[in-house]
Design an enzyme around this catalytic site. Structure first.
Site, PDB file in Angstrom:
ATOM      1  N   GLY A 239      31.771  26.573  65.887  1.00 38.04           N
ATOM      2  CA  GLY A 239      30.618  26.654  66.769  1.00 38.04           C
ATOM      3  C   GLY A 239      30.897  26.805  68.237  1.00 38.04           C
ATOM      4  O   GLY A 239      29.977  27.094  69.009  1.00 38.04           O
ATOM      5  N   PRO A 275      36.841  27.039  63.150  1.00 36.03           N
ATOM      6  CA  PRO A 275      36.447  27.995  64.178  1.00 36.03           C
ATOM      7  C   PRO A 275      36.401  29.417  63.625  1.00 36.03           C
ATOM      8  O   PRO A 275      37.242  29.801  62.820  1.00 36.03           O
ATOM      9  CB  PRO A 275      37.568  27.868  65.225  1.00 36.03           C
ATOM     10  CG  PRO A 275      38.770  27.473  64.429  1.00 36.03           C
ATOM     11  CD  PRO A 275      38.258  26.625  63.287  1.00 36.03           C
ATOM     12  N   GLY A 276      35.411  30.165  64.014  1.00 35.70           N
ATOM     13  CA  GLY A 276      35.329  31.570  63.626  1.00 35.70           C
ATOM     14  C   GLY A 276      35.326  32.435  64.874  1.00 35.70           C
ATOM     15  O   GLY A 276      36.324  33.053  65.247  1.00 35.70           O
ATOM     16  N   ARG A 277      34.198  32.400  65.555  1.00 34.11           N
ATOM     17  CA  ARG A 277      34.009  33.221  66.751  1.00 34.11           C
ATOM     18  C   ARG A 277      35.103  32.980  67.797  1.00 34.11           C
ATOM     19  O   ARG A 277      35.604  33.909  68.416  1.00 34.11           O
ATOM     20  CB  ARG A 277      32.649  32.864  67.363  1.00 34.11           C
ATOM     21  CG  ARG A 277      32.187  33.787  68.473  1.00 34.11           C
ATOM     22  CD  ARG A 277      30.923  33.227  69.125  1.00 34.11           C
ATOM     23  NE  ARG A 277      29.938  32.809  68.140  1.00 34.11           N
ATOM     24  CZ  ARG A 277      29.017  33.624  67.607  1.00 34.11           C
ATOM     25  NH1 ARG A 277      28.934  34.864  67.990  1.00 34.11           N
ATOM     26  NH2 ARG A 277      28.172  33.157  66.698  1.00 34.11           N
ATOM     27  N   ARG A 313      24.746  42.449  65.744  1.00 31.20           N
ATOM     28  CA  ARG A 313      24.444  41.246  66.538  1.00 31.20           C
ATOM     29  C   ARG A 313      23.321  41.436  67.558  1.00 31.20           C
ATOM     30  O   ARG A 313      22.457  40.574  67.672  1.00 31.20           O
ATOM     31  CB  ARG A 313      25.714  40.714  67.219  1.00 31.20           C
ATOM     32  CG  ARG A 313      26.789  40.269  66.200  1.00 31.20           C
ATOM     33  CD  ARG A 313      27.927  39.498  66.839  1.00 31.20           C
ATOM     34  NE  ARG A 313      27.472  38.232  67.336  1.00 31.20           N
ATOM     35  CZ  ARG A 313      27.221  37.958  68.587  1.00 31.20           C
ATOM     36  NH1 ARG A 313      27.470  38.832  69.529  1.00 31.20           N
ATOM     37  NH2 ARG A 313      26.746  36.789  68.937  1.00 31.20           N
ATOM     38  N   TYR A 317      20.471  38.895  66.641  1.00 32.26           N
ATOM     39  CA  TYR A 317      20.469  37.669  67.455  1.00 32.26           C
ATOM     40  C   TYR A 317      20.156  37.930  68.930  1.00 32.26           C
ATOM     41  O   TYR A 317      20.431  37.071  69.762  1.00 32.26           O
ATOM     42  CB  TYR A 317      21.849  36.988  67.423  1.00 32.26           C
ATOM     43  CG  TYR A 317      22.539  36.857  66.096  1.00 32.26           C
ATOM     44  CD1 TYR A 317      22.018  36.050  65.090  1.00 32.26           C
ATOM     45  CD2 TYR A 317      23.754  37.501  65.867  1.00 32.26           C
ATOM     46  CE1 TYR A 317      22.692  35.905  63.886  1.00 32.26           C
ATOM     47  CE2 TYR A 317      24.429  37.358  64.664  1.00 32.26           C
ATOM     48  CZ  TYR A 317      23.891  36.556  63.674  1.00 32.26           C
ATOM     49  OH  TYR A 317      24.569  36.402  62.488  1.00 32.26           O
ATOM     50  N   CYS A 344      17.516  55.015  62.347  1.00 33.18           N
ATOM     51  CA  CYS A 344      16.070  55.161  62.532  1.00 33.18           C
ATOM     52  C   CYS A 344      15.365  53.807  62.521  1.00 33.18           C
ATOM     53  O   CYS A 344      14.617  53.479  61.597  1.00 33.18           O
ATOM     54  CB  CYS A 344      15.514  56.074  61.447  1.00 33.18           C
ATOM     55  SG  CYS A 344      16.367  57.659  61.454  1.00 33.18           S
ATOM     56  N   GLU A 345      15.653  52.995  63.516  1.00 33.19           N
ATOM     57  CA  GLU A 345      15.017  51.694  63.723  1.00 33.19           C
ATOM     58  C   GLU A 345      14.967  51.451  65.224  1.00 33.19           C
ATOM     59  O   GLU A 345      15.962  51.694  65.912  1.00 33.19           O
ATOM     60  CB  GLU A 345      15.864  50.545  63.124  1.00 33.19           C
ATOM     61  CG  GLU A 345      16.118  50.595  61.642  1.00 33.19           C
ATOM     62  CD  GLU A 345      14.925  50.160  60.809  1.00 33.19           C
ATOM     63  OE1 GLU A 345      13.963  49.593  61.361  1.00 33.19           O
ATOM     64  OE2 GLU A 345      14.966  50.425  59.595  1.00 33.19           O
ATOM     65  N   TYR A 373      31.813  38.517  63.502  1.00 31.64           N
ATOM     66  CA  TYR A 373      30.468  38.882  63.050  1.00 31.64           C
ATOM     67  C   TYR A 373      30.142  40.335  63.410  1.00 31.64           C
ATOM     68  O   TYR A 373      29.000  40.669  63.713  1.00 31.64           O
ATOM     69  CB  TYR A 373      29.414  37.895  63.613  1.00 31.64           C
ATOM     70  CG  TYR A 373      29.781  36.461  63.321  1.00 31.64           C
ATOM     71  CD1 TYR A 373      29.727  35.992  62.012  1.00 31.64           C
ATOM     72  CD2 TYR A 373      30.248  35.613  64.318  1.00 31.64           C
ATOM     73  CE1 TYR A 373      30.116  34.685  61.725  1.00 31.64           C
ATOM     74  CE2 TYR A 373      30.635  34.317  64.038  1.00 31.64           C
ATOM     75  CZ  TYR A 373      30.574  33.856  62.737  1.00 31.64           C
ATOM     76  OH  TYR A 373      30.967  32.570  62.445  1.00 31.64           O
TER      77      TYR A 373
HETATM   78  C1  LIG Z   1      29.743  30.080  60.455  1.00 35.67           C
HETATM   79  C2  LIG Z   1      30.397  28.780  60.209  1.00 35.67           C
HETATM   80  C3  LIG Z   1      31.514  28.389  60.954  1.00 35.67           C
HETATM   81  C4  LIG Z   1      32.068  29.205  62.093  1.00 35.67           C
HETATM   82  O1  LIG Z   1      31.203  29.204  63.199  1.00 35.67           O
HETATM   83  P1  LIG Z   1      31.700  29.828  64.582  1.00 35.67           P
HETATM   84  O2  LIG Z   1      30.513  29.679  65.459  1.00 35.67           O
HETATM   85  O3  LIG Z   1      32.035  31.235  64.327  1.00 35.67           O
HETATM   86  O4  LIG Z   1      32.850  29.031  65.046  1.00 35.67           O
HETATM   87  C5  LIG Z   1      32.137  27.194  60.637  1.00 35.67           C
HETATM   88  N1  LIG Z   1      31.683  26.413  59.629  1.00 35.67           N
HETATM   89  C6  LIG Z   1      30.609  26.748  58.887  1.00 35.67           C
HETATM   90  C7  LIG Z   1      30.168  25.857  57.807  1.00 35.67           C
HETATM   91  C8  LIG Z   1      29.930  27.940  59.152  1.00 35.67           C
HETATM   92  O5  LIG Z   1      28.861  28.269  58.431  1.00 35.67           O
END
Ligand SMILES: *Cc1c(COP(=O)(O)O)cnc(C)c1O
Length: 420
Positions: A239, A275-277, A313, A317, A344-345, A373
Site C-alpha cells: 500500500g 509491496p507491489g506498486r 489506470r 482510478y 472507442c470510449e 498495474y
Molecule cells: C494489491 C495488494 C497488495 C499490494 O498493494 P500495493 O499498493 O501495490 O503495494 C498487497 N496485499 C494485498 C492483499 C493486495 O490486495
C-alpha cells in the site's frame, strides 16, 4: 528513484536509448528497468537488516516471469491472489515457503494447489473461507498455516476504488469479530494459527493510517496471545504510494520502515510485507507514438497508439501519469493537450488538459510510472494485441513478453458448426 532519464535530449532506460528501442519493437510497449526493481527490494532488506522480514512481492502488480525472477534473485517472496499467480511465482523460482496467498474468493481448488505446494501462509478473509480451508486441508491430511486478514477500519488509499480497509470494503474480517474467529480457528484440526494480517489500501500518501492500523494490530495480537493463540507473524500488507507527479509525494520508504520498526519491535513477530506498486511502479514506462494531433473545437487531442486497454489506470482510478517526450526538442513551445488513445470510449485517455512540449505526429512519448498495474491489467479490447514488455539491464535489453500475432489472438475462438 528510477533509471529513466534524458541524456542529451534523448530518453534512456538505464543505458538503452528508448527511441532506438521503439524503432526495433514497434509501439506501444512497456520497458522495465532491472536495476530499479532490484533497488526497490533492497530498500526493505536494508531498512530491516537483521530482522529477516519476508518481502512478498504482490504479484498482481506485475506478474511477468522475468520480473518475478529478478525479484526472486533478490530474496523476495510472493503474495499471490490466484492459482495462476501461484503457478507463476513457483515457475519463477520463488520458494513455496516464501509465498503467501491473499484474496477474498479463494476456491477449494486454489487452496489445494497452494497446500500441495506447501506455501508459507494463507491470509483468510472470512468465516466461510476459514471452514473451506479447514475442510480442504483435512482432506489432504495437512494443516494450513493461517493468518486472519482483519479489517482495522481505517480510511486509506489514494482513490475510492483502491481503499480496502474500511468497514464498507469487501476485504478482511470485521475487527470486532476477529477474536471469536481466532478462538474458533484454534479448534480446527486443519488450521494452524500463525499470525495476523491486514492490508489497508493502495497508493497511500501519508503514514497516519499505517500508524493507526499497526497500533490496532498490536492490541489485537496482545489479546489473541492472552486467549492462548500462537501469533508469530504480522503481515502488514502493501500500500505504500509512489510519486506519480501530481499530488504531495508519499512518505519515503525509510520513514515507513522507521515507523514499522518502532511500532512492531515490542511485538516479537516476523514481519511480512506485500509491496507491489512500491517495487514495480517506477520501474516501468509505457512507450507510445503520436498518430495524429487533432485540433478539436474546444481541445487539442494528442492521439497516441497506446490506449486504455494497454494501461487502464487513468480510466479506472483517475490516475495521474507523467508524460514525457522521448526526444526533447529545443525551444519547443508548451501546449495544452488531451492525450487519448484510439479506443472507442470517452474514458480512453491518459491525461486531460496537460501542458506538454509541442508534439507532432510520429513523435514518441513515455508514460511514466507504469510498471505496476499496467501490463497486468491490459486486455485485447478493440482487438488490439497485448502490449509487449521489454526488460533492460545496463545497455542490454530483452523482450520478456512479445506481441501476439492476430492469428494467435483468434486461435481460441471457434465458430459453431451450424454457422459453417
Ligand atoms: C494489491 C495488494 C497488495 C499490494 O498493494 P500495493 O499498493 O501495490 O503495494 C498487497 N496485499 C494485498 C492483499 C493486495 O490486495
Amino acid at each position: 528513484m528510477h533509471h529513466f532519464e534524458h541524456r542529451n535530449g534523448r530518453l534512456y532506460a538505464e543505458d538503452v536509448d528508448v527511441a532506438a528501442l521503439a524503432g526495433e519493437i514497434g509501439t506501444p510497449f512497456y520497458v522495465y528497468s532491472e536495476a530499479t526493481l532490484r533497488r526497490h527490494v533492497r530498500v526493505f532488506a536494508t531498512a530491516f537488516a537483521g530482522a529477516d522480514p519476508l518481502v512478498a512481492f504482490s504479484v498482481k502488480a506485475n506478474s511477468n516471469l522475468a520480473v518475478l525472477k529478478i525479484l526472486a534473485s533478490e530474496g523476495a517472496g510472493a503474495d499471490v491472489v490466484s492459482a495462476g499467480e501461484l503457478m507463476r511465482a513457483l515457475k519463477a523460482g520463488i520458494a513455496p515457503e516464501n509465498i503467501v496467498f491473499s484474496g477474498v474468493g479463494k476456491t477449494g481448488e486454489e487452496m489445494k494447489a497452494a497446500l500441495d505446494a506447501g506455501i508459507y501462509q494463507f491470509n483468510v478473509e472470512s468465516a466461510p473461507e476459514l471452514e473451506a480451508l479447514n475442510d480442504v486441508a483435512l482432506a489432504l491430511g495437512k494443516r494450513a498455516p493461517m493468518a486472519m486478514r482483519v479489517n482495522p477500519d481505517v480510511a486509506a488509499g489514494g482513490h475510492d476504488k483502491i481503499s480496502t480497509g474500511r468497514k464498507e470494503d469487501k476485504f478482511g474480517v470485521a475487527w470486532d469479530d476477529a477474536r471469536a474467529l481466532y478462538a474458533h480457528a484454534r479448534g480446527l484440526d486443519g488450521i494452524e494459527v500463525v499470525g495476523v494480517d491486514f492490508h489497508i489500501g493502495s497508493q497511500i500518501s501519508d503514514l497516519a493510517p499505517f500508524e493507526a492500523a499497526f497500533t490496532k494490530a498490536a492490541g489485537l495480537i496482545a489479546d489473541l496471545r492472552a486467549d492462548g493463540c500462537t501469533i508469530d507473524r504480522l503481515d502488514v500488507g502493501g500500500g505504500l504510494g509512489i510519486p506519480y507527479g501530481d499530488k504531495t509525494p508519499p512518505p519515503h520508504p525509510d520513514d515507513y520502515a522507521g515507523l514499522i520498526k518502532k511500532l512492531t519491535a515490542p511485538l516479537d513477530v516476523r514481519l511480512i510485507f506485500e509491496p507491489g506498486r512500491m517495487i514495480a511502479g517506477n520501474a516501468g514506462i509505457l512507450v507510445t507514438q503520436a498518430i495524429y494531433v487533432k485540433e478539436g473545437e474546444a481541445r487539442t487531442f494528442l492521439i497516441v497508439d497506446a490506449a486504455m486497454n494497454d494501461l487502464i489506470r487513468p480510466a479506472l482510478y483517475d490516475a495521474h501519469h507523467e508524460i514525457q517526450p522521448v526526444l526533447l526538442k529545443e525551444n519547443a513551445p508548451e501546449k495544452l493537450y488531451d492525450v487519448v488513445g484510439p479506443v472507442c470510449e470517452s474514458s480512453d485517455f491518459f491525461a486531460k488538459q496537460r501542458a506538454l512540449p509541442e508534439f507532432r505526429a510520429g513523435d514518441y512519448a513515455a508514460i511514466m510510472s507504469a510498471g505496476a498495474y499496467g501490463a497486468v491489467q491490459a486486455s485485447q479490447y478493440n482487438t488490439r494485441p497485448l502490449v509487449p514488455e521489454v526488460m533492460v539491464n545496463g545497455d542490454k535489453h530483452a523482450v520478456i513478453r512479445r506481441r501476439p500475432t492476430f492469428e494467435e489472438m483468434l486461435a481460441l475462438e471457434t465458430t459453431p458448426d451450424w454457422l459453417s
